[in-house]
Every structure is written in C-alpha cells, then in structure tokens.
Design a protein around this motif. Structure first.
Motif, PDB file in Angstrom:
ATOM      1  N   PHE A 685      -5.374 -81.961  -1.213  1.00 23.65           N
ATOM      2  CA  PHE A 685      -4.055 -82.732  -1.302  1.00 23.65           C
ATOM      3  C   PHE A 685      -3.431 -81.963  -2.653  1.00 23.65           C
ATOM      4  O   PHE A 685      -2.541 -82.417  -3.498  1.00 23.65           O
ATOM      5  N   THR A 686      -4.240 -81.065  -3.407  1.00 20.75           N
ATOM      6  CA  THR A 686      -4.430 -80.366  -4.810  1.00 20.75           C
ATOM      7  C   THR A 686      -4.363 -81.246  -5.598  1.00 20.75           C
ATOM      8  O   THR A 686      -4.342 -82.345  -5.845  1.00 20.75           O
ATOM      9  N   THR A 687      -4.607 -80.312  -7.050  1.00 25.00           N
ATOM     10  CA  THR A 687      -4.481 -81.110  -8.225  1.00 25.00           C
ATOM     11  C   THR A 687      -3.027 -81.544  -8.615  1.00 25.00           C
ATOM     12  O   THR A 687      -3.405 -81.888 -10.518  1.00 25.00           O
ATOM     13  N   ASP A 688      -2.175 -80.704  -8.412  1.00 26.74           N
ATOM     14  CA  ASP A 688      -1.335 -80.635  -9.415  1.00 26.74           C
ATOM     15  C   ASP A 688       0.123 -80.186  -8.520  1.00 26.74           C
ATOM     16  O   ASP A 688       1.919 -79.927  -9.248  1.00 26.74           O
ATOM     17  N   LYS A 689       0.246 -80.469  -7.463  1.00 29.08           N
ATOM     18  CA  LYS A 689       1.647 -79.664  -6.339  1.00 29.08           C
ATOM     19  C   LYS A 689       1.905 -80.993  -5.887  1.00 29.08           C
ATOM     20  O   LYS A 689       1.035 -82.252  -6.338  1.00 29.08           O
ATOM     21  N   PRO A 690       2.963 -81.122  -6.041  1.00 25.20           N
ATOM     22  CA  PRO A 690       3.915 -82.808  -5.797  1.00 25.20           C
ATOM     23  C   PRO A 690       3.540 -83.478  -4.353  1.00 25.20           C
ATOM     24  O   PRO A 690       3.453 -82.267  -3.447  1.00 25.20           O
ATOM     25  N   VAL A 691       2.959 -84.635  -3.283  1.00 27.18           N
ATOM     26  CA  VAL A 691       3.189 -85.034  -2.164  1.00 27.18           C
ATOM     27  C   VAL A 691       3.552 -86.145  -1.749  1.00 27.18           C
ATOM     28  O   VAL A 691       3.705 -87.182  -2.505  1.00 27.18           O
ATOM     29  N   ILE A 692       4.398 -85.494  -0.789  1.00 23.38           N
ATOM     30  CA  ILE A 692       5.219 -86.572  -0.015  1.00 23.38           C
ATOM     31  C   ILE A 692       4.688 -87.098   0.471  1.00 23.38           C
ATOM     32  O   ILE A 692       4.271 -86.478   1.289  1.00 23.38           O
ATOM     33  N   PHE A 693       4.824 -88.827   0.569  1.00 26.66           N
ATOM     34  CA  PHE A 693       3.364 -89.178   1.486  1.00 26.66           C
ATOM     35  C   PHE A 693       4.481 -90.200   2.308  1.00 26.66           C
ATOM     36  O   PHE A 693       5.045 -91.397   1.815  1.00 26.66           O
ATOM     37  N   ALA A 694       4.523 -90.338   3.693  1.00 27.89           N
ATOM     38  CA  ALA A 694       5.282 -90.651   4.848  1.00 27.89           C
ATOM     39  C   ALA A 694       3.906 -91.891   5.475  1.00 27.89           C
ATOM     40  O   ALA A 694       3.348 -91.413   6.137  1.00 27.89           O
TER      41      ALA A 694
END
Length: 829
Positions: A685-694
């Motif tokens: 999920f990375t440490t700093d990128k935006p995560v758009i979770f559906a």
C-alpha cells in the motif's frame, strides 16, 4: 381434550424414593453452597460471617427445578441405558449443572483439583462466580453443556440441532418460562415438523413453569390449564403435566411421567424404523410446574420468598449487616441434612453415588456434549473441477453462487451416507442460486407434503424455514455435537441472529482455553443477495453491517472473506469447510458478474488473502501515483472500471490495483493471525501514496482495521453510507459514491502532480453522472455502456508516453487522440 396420563402412578419403591430425594437434596445443598460459601463446606462448625462470600452472585430460583429433573433423568438413563444430554435453558442455572456433574464424578475427572471430598467441595464453592473462578451459568467450562446459560430463547432450537442425524440420542431440554416468552423460543416449538424419527434422535422438551422472572409473573405460568394444554397440542406435542410442591408426590409423578414419555419416544422410533416414515408423530413433552426457589426459605424478613420472584437470584444478602441472615443460611443448608448425604470426609454416600449413570452415559461426560470428540472430516470433492474458465480477466460472465451450488451439491452427495452435513437457509436456497444441491437431496419437512410441493421430503437435508433464528440455532446444535454445516442468508437479514452469533463466537473463544473441549467444525455463513444487488428490494434490504459485528470478536475465532468472483469463492469455501473452531463469513453476489481470475490465480490470491493485480496495474518497476484497493465483488468491478477510465484519459498515471479477499489481512499480524506485517503492508500500500479503497461495507471498518498502519493518513475509503432506495444496480453505487466515476474523481483530487490537467477529466465525470441520472429516470435501467462494460486493458502493452493529448468528440466529451491512445480500446465509459 385430556391430559396425557403416566402409565404407572407409583413407580418408585420406598428405598428408591428415599435415595432419589436425597440425591436431589445433595444437588440443592451444593448449589446453595456455591452461591454463598467460601469455607466450612460441610457445616461441621457453626456458620460464621467469614465463611460467606463478600459478594453474593448466582441464580437460585430455577436451580432446584433443574436439579430435580437431572436426578430423575439420571434414574431413567440408568434403568434403560439411554444416550442422553441435558440442555439447561433457564437463565443462569449454572449452580445446578455444576453440582450435578460434580456428584456424578465428571467434574472431578476434568478438573482434578476439585476432588470429591471436603477440600474439593470447598474449591467447588470458592470458584463459583468468583474472580479467577467459573461463570455463574452453564458455560463452556461446565461439563455436559452445549448451551450457554445466558442465551435466553435458543435452548430448544439447539436441542433439535443436536438431535438431527443422531438416531440414538435423546436431548432433554429444559425451557424456562421466562425464556419461553422470547420470539426464537416460541418459533422453535415448530422444529418438530423437521424431525424424522427414522434417522434423527429425539428431543424431550420440559417446560419449567415456576411462575416468575426477575420481578414479574411469566406469561405461560398464568395461562389456564386447558389453554396451556391446547397451545402445545396445537404445536403438535403430547403434553404431560407434573405439578405440585410436595416432594414425595412430585418424585413419583415425575418418575412415572418420564417412564411414559420415553416409552412414547421409543414407540415412535420403533414404528418409523421398521415401517418407514409415514406421517409426523406427536412426540411427548413435559410441563413441570413447581415453586420458584423450591425448598428454599419461604420468607425472608417477613416477605414471601419461595414461590415468588424474590427467590430468582440470591434469596437474601446483606450478611455483614444482618446476623439473622447468617443464621437463616445455616438453617436453610442444614435442612438438606448434609450429614446424611456426605461422609465426614465430604464424599457422597456410596448408595447415592450409585444413582448416577456410568462412563459416557453420564450427561456430563456424554461425547455429544463435546462434539469435537465425534467430529469426522467431510469428504470434499476437488473444488478446482468446478472452475470457471477465464481466458482473460473480465472476459467471462457467471453467477458465482450458482457455481458454488454445484460444488456444495457434490459435498452433499459425497457425505449422504455419513449424514453429517446439512445446509440451512431461511427460504432462500434457490434464491441464493444454490439450486444444484436439490439435485441430490430435498428440503426437509415431516409436515404434510402435497404432490405439488417442490423438492420437499422427510429425509431432505436442506433445512429451510423463514426464521434466521431457527437456521442459526439448528446449525449451532448440529456443529456442537460433532457435525458440519453451511448457512446461506440474505446479507441484510443475517442481523437477526447478531446475538446468537455473539454467543457462539464467545463459546468458541472460551473453548480454546479449555483443554478437554475438542475443536468443532466452523460455522460457515454465505451472505449473498447483498447490499449492492438489492436495488430492486430497496432500502430495507440494504445493510452490510454484519461484518462490523463479526470483527468485534476476538481474532482467534473470526474470519471474513470477500471473494470477487466464482473461482475465489470456490477456493474460500473449500478452505472454510475444512476449518475448525471459527466463524467464517463469506460475502458474495449471486447476480451475473464478470470473472477476473482463473483457478490457479484464484488459489494463489486466496492463499495470501491480499495481492497486487499486476494485470490491472501499470506501475511495475516504478513508484505508483495511486493505489486503488478493493474488497468485495461490486467494489472490485467499480475499481477496475475506474482504472479503465483513468488509464484511458490519463495514460501516464501509474496505478497499482490491490484486491483484498481476506479482510483480516488488513490488521497487523500482532492483532490477527492472518494480518500482514507492517513491512508487507507498506510494500503493497506504500508509505506515502494516496490509497483509494472501495469497500463492500461501511467505510469506517477499514479505518478501524488499519488505523495503526504507516500510510493510514492517505487512506480514503468509499463504501456503503446508508444511502439506499429502489433503483438500478449502478445507481446504488452512485448514491453511495462508490461508483467508478467517484473513484476516478478521488484519484484526480489526491494525485497532486495532475494539477489543473484533471479539471477536464472531472468535467467528463460530472457529465457522466448527469447522463446516468437522466437515463435511469427515463428508461428505468442503467446505461448500455454501464451494463455492457468489460475490462479492456488485459492485452494492452504498457503506455510509455508521459503526456495525454485530448480531443473533443461530437458529444462534447473528451477522448485520447490517436497519438495518446496507443494500445487502448476504441471506446470508454
């Protein structure tokens, strides 16, 4: 109408009567001692305040009736060599269950420190409802119990679940008159329409009317005799009445009644097993009417106590401030004549000990009450043989639960001879697309069957009744006595059994720490007809919140799976059917849907529980601009459609697609055994990128599971936000902001390097959402480009260009120019 009459009115001779009364007194003495005493267990010195517990907890009122019945059931078990277990439904009658298993010797065998002498009796008293001790009710720690004492409403349905496919077992089920006021219990009386005496055991319901709840009279205790009898005749039973308070009379009447009831059961079973099932029989039941707090103090401080609500819990307290109460306790306990029940060392007199059954015939030692001892593995077909062929992701359509039905059909077929697998559903087996099971078995019913009925037979193994309580209770009783099962239900209405799930999960959790309790088969739910495909039924049918209830329980016992297609559903279900000591919740849609993974990929994905879908991502070898995560079949569809839209309009955008099939992987591995380590979570999920979770359910659950993770501040979750109505499938996701356009918009808002370039794409999104609303209100269905959407990028080479050139089309929207559209499909939604 006449009351069923016992065949012999005086079955006990004088010696038998004396012994059974003394045995009852011993159980009552031990029950009172558990509630009150810390020391001086045999009252061999005058009772003093320091011998009494400072905090008095427990329930006396129902206990003497439970003890009375246990003693009489012991008698008939011994005289006829019966295989019987005991379910104590009335509230917290734990002192009686513990006392009786102690008297028969089971308790000391399982808990060697609680010896059958004065020292062991002291330990028995000390531990009851005391810090570091045992609960005050019939709990997992109690030998012989498969029913938690606080589960008001479920005793009878548990009893029937235990009796199904147990032809030699009789389940004596005591139902308290307070418990009988609950909805589940009132419905449970109809379980007799599902019991087949050819293959099943028997349930002997014993309705214990002692008149009062905590502070009020009970409904059934106040019914006139004729009305009460008519009620149970109407339910299809043959009621016997045992009523009174004089011990000698009651002992004779109960002994005679049990002789008659067991004879009735044996006659029904013998007839059915010789001549086959012909019609539903009237099984016996007993209505025991006795005083609440029977044999306890008749008055305390001048107030009525016995046969009144004041005896419900502790008949009197305030021992430190009222010395008369200490004297009253001593007088009460000595009324049982302990010197005649136990020798000077505290051991039960041998002639009384002989009244208890031996070995596994003891109700506390019966292996059916420790079902893991009897559990045998299911014979399972190879789930891979039912795979949907998926040449390319998103190229095939299938109804996932219909495919699962074919697998379950063959699970049923391979275990028909073992008779250890049943399927439960509240009138929804076919609605949930599990029709294939009916190719090898029928729905169960021993009520009248008409020629026009569809797949209904007395020996069917699909159990359908429009009561989620009964389905759950039957399954719990079935599992707890060593068998396997599967429960499918509409997602919104599984909430009806929230409290039953809670109690079962707590039971499983407690059993893990009890060495002599053996692991049982997992309770497996399939929740389908779910929130995102209940557009036709409307708001009342739209609720994914059962997941939230489940995840409140300890990680040791709960598992939640959201397979996105048929092959992952097959893999997950096979795993759940093989598992032990869990509650497994599987959520999957029944409508035709795109299929994403071939079977090999599905197995690998389900084994890890979470993974990057490389075929849908374009960030390999570089840093992603955004992570698009999804859990659930419809969220997966909308996420991939959003990715398709973004890669069309912003081909330089680096997107990583992550799918979660095992929800518990989101928790840290310190919190759940399936959880990802922080290092693995960060790598995905990375440490700093935006995560758009559906997400399939309510968004805050994902935050709850991931709040400790490094990148939680960049996590943006879309899910159900209690916006529902009767509408179209796509509009359901639109009104909850879970659709592909809202997800794409979230990406544009959160990838800062897009800057003003995203403005034109956002304009397309707004236009698309407007078109959608106009279309569904005009035509009553979703736009063709939504209904017919398929994943387009599965064969596309990676886009190397770092810019996006947009041209305006005839309808005013934008699309990639030829230069910017290399390797993309020619049309997009």
């Amino acid at each position: 109408m006449t009351v069923a009459t016992p065949a012999k009115q005086q079955p006990l001779n004088a010696d038998e009567l004396r012994k059974i009364h003394a045995y009852w007194c011993a159980a009552n003495y031990l029950s009172v001692g558990q509630i009150y005493l810390l020391d001086n267990p045999l009252l061999q010195e005058p009772l003093r305040l320091e011998h009494i517990k400072p905090r008095l907890l427990g329930h006396w009122g129902t206990t003497p009736g439970l003890n009375f019945l246990y003693a009489h059931l012991n008698r008939i078990i011994t005289s006829q060599d019966l295989n019987m277990i005991y379910i104590a439904g009335p509230g917290h009658g734990g002192p009686g269950m513990v006392a009786n298993t102690y008297l028969e010797g089971t308790y000391s065998e399982l808990y060697p420190a609680v010896t059958q002498d004065a020292l062991g009796m002291k330990q028995l008293f000390n531990q009851f409802s005391f810090p570091g001790g045992i609960p005050s009710h019939a709990a997992p720690e109690t030998p012989g119990s498969i029913h938690e004492g606080g589960e008001l409403g479920y005793s009878l349905v548990h009893a029937y679940g235990a009796a199904f496919d147990n032809p030699d077992l009789i389940v004596a089920c005591v139902i308290g008159d307070g418990e009988a006021e609950t909805g589940p219990l009132a419905t449970s009386w109809h379980s007799n329409k599902f019991l087949n005496p050819v293959y099943d055991g028997a349930v002997l319901p014993i309705l214990h009317l002692n008149g009062y709840k905590i502070a009020n009279p009970t409904v059934l205790a106040r019914l006139p005799h004729e009305e009460l009898e008519s009620l149970f005749v109407g339910y299809g039973y043959k009621p016997y009445f045992v009523e009174g308070s004089d011990p000698e009379t009651m002992h004779q009447l109960m002994a005679s009644t049990l002789d008659s009831a067991i004879a009735d059961i044996q006659s029904i079973q013998r007839e059915a097993r010789i001549h086959g099932f012909t019609k539903r029989s009237r099984f016996p039941m007993i209505i025991l009417r006795s005083p609440k707090g029977w044999t306890g103090p008749k008055e305390v401080d001048g107030k009525k106590t016995e046969d009144y609500w004041r005896s419900h819990q502790v008949p009197f307290s305030e021992m430190a401030s009222n010395p008369e109460h200490v004297k009253l306790l001593g007088t009460w306990m000595k009324s049982y004549k302990p010197e005649e029940l136990f020798d000077q060392n505290g051991k039960l007199m041998p002639e009384l000990g002989e009244l208890a059954p031996r070995g596994e015939r003891r109700m506390g030692a019966n292996p059916h009450a420790n079902g893991g001892l009897l559990l045998k593995d299911l014979r399972l077909p190879d789930f891979r043989h039912y795979a949907v062929e998926v040449a390319d992701p998103g190229a095939e359509m299938a109804e996932s639960t219909r495919i699962l039905g074919q697998f379950l059909r063959d699970v049923m077929k391979q275990n028909l001879d073992s008779r250890n697998f049943r399927v439960m559903s509240p009138d929804e087996n076919n609605s949930n697309r599990l029709n294939a099971i009916l190719e090898v078995t029928d729905r169960t019913s021993t009520a009248e069957i008409l020629p026009t009925d569809d797949h209904v037979a007395p020996d069917g193994r699909v159990m359908e009744v429009l009561s989620e309580h009964m389905c759950q209770g039957w399954l719990e009783g079935y599992l707890l006595t060593g068998r396997h099962g599967f429960f499918s239900c509409y997602e919104a209405f599984i909430h009806i059994v929230d409290s039953m799930f809670n109690q079962h999960a707590k039971w499983l959790e407690s059993c893990i720490d009890i060495p002599w309790r053996r692991a049982i088969a997992s309770l497996n739910y399939l929740l389908t007809s779910h929130v995102w495909r209940q557009d036709h039924n409307g708001f009342s049918h739209q609720d994914p919140g059962f997941i939230d209830v489940v995840t409140n329980k300890k990680a040791k016992v709960i598992r939640v799976y959201l397979p996105p297609d048929a092959n992952t559903l097959l893999s997950v279900t096979d795993h759940c059917l093989r598992s032990r000591q869990y509650v497994n919740v599987i959520i999957a849609g029944k409508q035709p849907e795109l299929q994403w993974l071939d079977m090999d990929a599905a197995i690998k994905h389900c084994t890890t529980g979470v993974g990057i879908w490389e075929w849908a991502s374009n960030d390999k070898g570089s840093e992603p601009d955004v992570v698009m995560a999804c859990a659930g079949d419809v969220p997966t569809l909308e996420t991939l459609a959003a990715v398709d839209f973004l890669r069309c309009h912003l081909p330089e955008l680096k997107i990583r697609v992550v799918n979660i099939v095992d929800l518990m992987t989101l928790q840290p591995n310190t919190e759940h055994p399936h959880g990802l380590s922080d290092r693995d979570f960060d790598s995905i999920f990375t440490t700093d990128k935006p995560v758009i979770f559906a997400f399939h359910g309510y968004p805050w659950l994902i935050h709850r599971l991931t709040y400790r993770r490094t990148n939680h501040q960049n996590l943006h979750v879309r899910g159900y936000k209690e916006e529902g109505t009767t509408t179209t499938p796509f509009d359901m996701v639109v009104v909850n902001d879970l659709d592909r356009f809202h997800l794409a918009n979230d990406v544009i808002d959160r990838v800062s390097r897009l800057g003003n370039r995203g403005a034109y794409i956002k304009q397309i999104i707004r236009n698309k959402l407007t078109e959608h609303k106009q279309y569904i209100t005009t035509y009553g269905e979703d736009m063709p480009e939504i209904q017919n959407w398929k994943w387009q990028y599965y064969n596309a080479p990676p886009v190397e260009k770092q810019g996006s050139s947009m041209i305006e089309t005839d309808d005013g929207s934008t699309a990639p120019s030829e230069a910017g559209a290399e390797g993309t499909a020619s049309s997009r939604s």
